[in-house]
Design a protein around this motif. Structure first.
Motif, PDB file in Angstrom:
ATOM      1  N   VAL A   1      38.135  18.077  -0.990  1.00  0.00           N
ATOM      2  CA  VAL A   1      37.800  19.455  -1.355  1.00  0.00           C
ATOM      3  C   VAL A   1      36.402  19.805  -0.872  1.00  0.00           C
ATOM      4  N   GLN A   2      36.199  21.072  -0.628  1.00  0.00           N
ATOM      5  CA  GLN A   2      34.888  21.605  -0.270  1.00  0.00           C
ATOM      6  C   GLN A   2      34.399  22.431  -1.456  1.00  0.00           C
ATOM      7  N   PRO A   3      33.543  21.857  -2.304  1.00  0.00           N
ATOM      8  CA  PRO A   3      33.155  22.551  -3.525  1.00  0.00           C
ATOM      9  C   PRO A   3      32.345  23.825  -3.284  1.00  0.00           C
ATOM     10  N   ASN A   4      32.629  24.817  -4.093  1.00  0.00           N
ATOM     11  CA  ASN A   4      31.887  26.070  -4.112  1.00  0.00           C
ATOM     12  C   ASN A   4      32.090  26.702  -5.478  1.00  0.00           C
ATOM     13  N   GLY A   5      31.613  26.028  -6.506  1.00  0.00           N
ATOM     14  CA  GLY A   5      31.828  26.453  -7.890  1.00  0.00           C
ATOM     15  C   GLY A   5      31.274  27.811  -8.227  1.00  0.00           C
ATOM     16  N   LYS A   6      30.147  28.168  -7.660  1.00  0.00           N
ATOM     17  CA  LYS A   6      29.544  29.462  -7.969  1.00  0.00           C
ATOM     18  C   LYS A   6      30.447  30.598  -7.499  1.00  0.00           C
ATOM     19  N   SER A   7      30.972  30.469  -6.292  1.00  0.00           N
ATOM     20  CA  SER A   7      31.872  31.494  -5.775  1.00  0.00           C
ATOM     21  C   SER A   7      33.116  31.602  -6.653  1.00  0.00           C
ATOM     22  N   TYR A   8      33.676  30.449  -7.058  1.00  0.00           N
ATOM     23  CA  TYR A   8      34.856  30.459  -7.921  1.00  0.00           C
ATOM     24  C   TYR A   8      34.537  31.156  -9.237  1.00  0.00           C
ATOM     25  N   ALA A   9      33.417  30.795  -9.847  1.00  0.00           N
ATOM     26  CA  ALA A   9      33.037  31.393 -11.129  1.00  0.00           C
ATOM     27  C   ALA A   9      32.864  32.904 -10.986  1.00  0.00           C
ATOM     28  N   ASP A  10      32.240  33.344  -9.911  1.00  0.00           N
ATOM     29  CA  ASP A  10      32.051  34.777  -9.677  1.00  0.00           C
ATOM     30  C   ASP A  10      33.396  35.490  -9.519  1.00  0.00           C
ATOM     31  N   GLN A  11      34.284  34.911  -8.713  1.00  0.00           N
ATOM     32  CA  GLN A  11      35.587  35.519  -8.488  1.00  0.00           C
ATOM     33  C   GLN A  11      36.424  35.544  -9.760  1.00  0.00           C
ATOM     34  N   ARG A  12      36.429  34.433 -10.484  1.00  0.00           N
ATOM     35  CA  ARG A  12      37.213  34.380 -11.713  1.00  0.00           C
ATOM     36  C   ARG A  12      36.673  35.371 -12.738  1.00  0.00           C
ATOM     37  N   GLY A  13      35.360  35.539 -12.760  1.00  0.00           N
ATOM     38  CA  GLY A  13      34.760  36.512 -13.663  1.00  0.00           C
ATOM     39  C   GLY A  13      35.217  37.934 -13.370  1.00  0.00           C
ATOM     40  N   GLN A  14      35.647  38.185 -12.143  1.00  0.00           N
ATOM     41  CA  GLN A  14      36.150  39.509 -11.783  1.00  0.00           C
ATOM     42  C   GLN A  14      37.619  39.679 -12.159  1.00  0.00           C
ATOM     43  N   TRP A  15      38.453  38.662 -11.907  1.00  0.00           N
ATOM     44  CA  TRP A  15      39.887  38.869 -12.139  1.00  0.00           C
ATOM     45  C   TRP A  15      40.382  38.491 -13.517  1.00  0.00           C
ATOM     46  N   GLU A  16      39.743  37.533 -14.182  1.00  0.00           N
ATOM     47  CA  GLU A  16      40.289  37.116 -15.481  1.00  0.00           C
ATOM     48  C   GLU A  16      40.280  38.226 -16.532  1.00  0.00           C
ATOM     49  N   PRO A  17      39.215  39.022 -16.669  1.00  0.00           N
ATOM     50  CA  PRO A  17      39.272  40.101 -17.670  1.00  0.00           C
ATOM     51  C   PRO A  17      40.420  41.081 -17.409  1.00  0.00           C
ATOM     52  N   LEU A  18      40.711  41.333 -16.141  1.00  0.00           N
ATOM     53  CA  LEU A  18      41.827  42.227 -15.809  1.00  0.00           C
ATOM     54  C   LEU A  18      43.160  41.605 -16.211  1.00  0.00           C
TER      55      LEU A  18
END
Length: 88
Positions: A31-48
């Motif tokens: 895997v190529q880690p990029n946790g910050k990007s994942y956290a940012d993206q999830r923060g956008q779609w999970e509330p929806l």
């Protein structure tokens, strides 16, 4: 609520991502880690998703099976539920 819910959403998402990376690595998947990007993206779609899920007849445990000790629904169960909800 539990300690997991007390953490800031970004921290929770980063912890979820770290656990997923660990699981993939243990399975031998590079895997190529990029946790910050994942956290940012999830923060956008999970509330929806949280707002729409009940309308579609789902709970977050069914959508994000990591949150539940129960198994994820099968595709047949999802299709059946979708047909039942469209009749309501």
């Amino acid at each position: 609520m539990g300690d997991q819910n007390a953490a800031a959403p970004g921290q929770r998402y980063e912890a979820i991502y770290a656990a997923a990376l660990d699981r993939l690595r243990r399975a031998g998947i590079d895997v190529q880690p990029n946790g910050k990007s994942y956290a940012d993206q999830r923060g956008q779609w999970e509330p929806l998703v949280r707002r729409v899920a009940p309308t579609l007849g789902f709970e977050m445990d069914e959508i994000d099976c990591r949150r539940s000790p129960n198994r994820a629904p099968t595709s047949d169960e999802v299709q059946t539920r979708g047909r039942q909800n469209s009749r309501s």
